[in-house]
Design a protein around this motif. Sequence first.
Motif, short mmCIF file in Angstrom:
data_model
loop_
_atom_site.label_atom_id
_atom_site.label_comp_id
_atom_site.label_asym_id
_atom_site.label_seq_id
_atom_site.Cartn_x
_atom_site.Cartn_y
_atom_site.Cartn_z
N LYS A 229 -8.65 7.95 -11.88
CA LYS A 229 -9.20 8.69 -13.00
C LYS A 229 -8.10 8.93 -14.01
O LYS A 229 -7.00 9.33 -13.66
CB LYS A 229 -9.80 10.03 -12.54
CG LYS A 229 -10.51 10.80 -13.63
CD LYS A 229 -11.13 12.07 -13.08
CE LYS A 229 -11.87 12.83 -14.19
NZ LYS A 229 -12.48 14.08 -13.69
N PHE A 230 -8.40 8.68 -15.29
CA PHE A 230 -7.40 8.83 -16.33
C PHE A 230 -7.14 10.28 -16.69
O PHE A 230 -8.08 11.07 -16.84
CB PHE A 230 -7.86 8.08 -17.59
CG PHE A 230 -6.97 8.29 -18.78
CD1 PHE A 230 -5.79 7.56 -18.91
CD2 PHE A 230 -7.29 9.21 -19.76
CE1 PHE A 230 -4.96 7.74 -20.00
CE2 PHE A 230 -6.46 9.41 -20.87
CZ PHE A 230 -5.29 8.67 -20.98
N ASP A 231 -5.87 10.65 -16.76
CA ASP A 231 -5.48 11.87 -17.44
C ASP A 231 -4.18 11.55 -18.16
O ASP A 231 -3.35 10.79 -17.66
CB ASP A 231 -5.34 13.06 -16.49
CG ASP A 231 -4.05 13.01 -15.68
OD1 ASP A 231 -3.05 13.57 -16.12
OD2 ASP A 231 -4.08 12.38 -14.60
N ALA A 232 -4.02 12.07 -19.36
CA ALA A 232 -2.96 11.62 -20.24
C ALA A 232 -1.57 11.80 -19.65
O ALA A 232 -0.77 10.86 -19.61
CB ALA A 232 -3.07 12.35 -21.58
N ARG A 233 -1.25 13.00 -19.16
CA ARG A 233 0.10 13.24 -18.63
C ARG A 233 0.34 12.43 -17.35
O ARG A 233 1.42 11.86 -17.16
CB ARG A 233 0.33 14.73 -18.40
CG ARG A 233 1.72 15.04 -17.87
CD ARG A 233 2.15 16.48 -18.08
NE ARG A 233 2.58 16.71 -19.46
CZ ARG A 233 1.82 17.27 -20.39
NH1 ARG A 233 0.59 17.67 -20.11
NH2 ARG A 233 2.26 17.44 -21.62
N GLY A 234 -0.67 12.34 -16.50
CA GLY A 234 -0.54 11.54 -15.28
C GLY A 234 -0.30 10.08 -15.59
O GLY A 234 0.48 9.40 -14.90
N TYR A 235 -0.95 9.58 -16.64
CA TYR A 235 -0.75 8.19 -17.05
C TYR A 235 0.70 7.96 -17.46
O TYR A 235 1.34 6.99 -17.02
CB TYR A 235 -1.68 7.87 -18.21
CG TYR A 235 -1.44 6.50 -18.83
CD1 TYR A 235 -2.18 5.39 -18.42
CD2 TYR A 235 -0.47 6.32 -19.82
CE1 TYR A 235 -1.95 4.15 -18.98
CE2 TYR A 235 -0.24 5.08 -20.37
CZ TYR A 235 -0.97 4.00 -19.95
OH TYR A 235 -0.74 2.75 -20.50
N LEU A 236 1.22 8.83 -18.28
CA LEU A 236 2.60 8.67 -18.76
C LEU A 236 3.61 8.78 -17.63
O LEU A 236 4.61 8.05 -17.59
CB LEU A 236 2.89 9.70 -19.85
CG LEU A 236 2.11 9.53 -21.15
CD1 LEU A 236 2.38 10.69 -22.09
CD2 LEU A 236 2.42 8.20 -21.82
N GLN A 237 3.36 9.68 -16.69
CA GLN A 237 4.26 9.82 -15.54
C GLN A 237 4.25 8.56 -14.68
O GLN A 237 5.31 8.08 -14.25
CB GLN A 237 3.85 11.04 -14.71
CG GLN A 237 4.09 12.37 -15.40
CD GLN A 237 3.43 13.54 -14.69
OE1 GLN A 237 2.51 13.37 -13.89
NE2 GLN A 237 3.87 14.75 -15.01
N LEU A 238 3.05 8.00 -14.46
CA LEU A 238 2.94 6.78 -13.65
C LEU A 238 3.57 5.59 -14.37
O LEU A 238 4.28 4.78 -13.76
CB LEU A 238 1.46 6.49 -13.36
CG LEU A 238 1.16 5.43 -12.30
CD1 LEU A 238 1.66 5.87 -10.93
CD2 LEU A 238 -0.35 5.17 -12.22
#
Length: 508
Positions: A229-238
């Motif tokens: 599932k997309f979430d903005a901060r999680g995307y950038l961390q990954l």
Amino acid sequence: MTAAALLESDFATLPDLIRAHATERGDRLALAEAGGELDYAGLDALMDRVAAALQRDGVKQGDSVAIVAAASIEYAAVFLGTLRAGGVATPLAPSATGEAIVAMIADCGAPITFIDADAATTLAGQRIPGKLVHLKSLGTWLAPEGAAPAPVTIAPEDGFNIIYSSGTTGTPKGIVQSHTMRWAHIARNSAAGFGDAVTMIATPLYSNTTLVSFLPTLGWGGTAALMKKFDARGYLQLAERHRATHTMLVPVQYQRLMALPDFDSFDLSSFRFKTCTSAPFSPALKADILKRWPGLLVEYYGMTEGGASTALIATMFPDKLHTVGQPLPGHEIRLIDDDGNEVAPGEMGEVVGRSPTMMTGYHGRKEASAAAEWFDAEGNRYIRHGDVGRLDEDGFLILMDRKKDLIISGGFNIYPTDLEAVLSQHPAVADCSVIGVPSEAWGETPVGFYVPHTGVDASVEEIRDWTNAQLGKTQRLAELHAIEELPRSAIGKVLKRELRDRLAASAA
């Protein structure tokens, strides 16, 4: 045959490409997710076990295999193992209702369906056609380690997958796509650098938007990093952790990423190739990405059914950000009027296109397939895109709106995107959409919806009056409504039908 030889050939299948990568560099990471990783040797072996188990359970070549789940390594293995068994992968949207999912399973005729825990909840109480397998217990269903499926010969015209339309305008239709079409998606990306890519997969695997980056990544031997599932901060961390190089995102995802106050604190220097598709992509947002996010930015325009695709290499054409680019090589676009005649150069018309990546047709729906087609004087087949646009003097396509969303008020054509472009400029508007509603006086009239911007105080009336002051008399909003969040599909398309339903319900 080596992976290089396969990729240089006239046609190759994805299962064969993955086997070649497994043989040549089996320890190369193929799939990654928050809870684990799988290299090419492991993926190839897992695909064999899936394919053997499918054949054991009676799945024949050409049969559909349905998958209703969030993205995961197990999901990917079932999808790819289905292809190795000669089946047709049929990923379905877990966000659909239980009734709709059952209807799609019945429509594609899948003898077996794979689900995750969330889908199991959605389907509770439903009578599922065929056999049901939970991905959480995939290990007990699989064929034994070392098992190999009976070999199948896959022809270019054989079905690769069935993608069901989003259903934003009615009952979802199954779009059959062939191995030839998917091979074209892989082969045409020879210059995109997928061979050593780490591609962020942050949209659902049942979406064609996702598959056009997921499949070339594996076809060329890169790594696909999956997000459930997309979430903005999680995307950038990954992305920072995996040193991501490639991504395909939809505009609303780019919008949320760029709006993060600490976006610039993340190290995204590894990115080489960013793409976007599926929904209107504002010129201002494109410009912001070009300024603050390293790597090439390319916007693709096209449709799941095939037709033609265009590409705007925004990094190379910063003066064309208001367009969706030019047709890809081998793709052709024409514009026609309501009578099916081509319009004069520079005039607006409905977009029709043809290419090597056109759908075979809608599954089991000959009439719908025929309605989606247009033929030129020489008998060449085109697919209707359903969009209205025009070509500029350099052959770049400027989209006006969806044909079905065109508002005809007092005999004048009103394009919702024009109104949305003005409304979105108000500092109190974070997101917006405009629809047409019936009007006794004008036939139709535009009504707007907006999501308020946190920390900016303005009344609905103030925003409406400000917007209307900048619009022509025939364009002005009859009503404006504040809304917590615009209804969107999983790939970011605004569900205007839901806005119309909401308005009708409030008036009842």
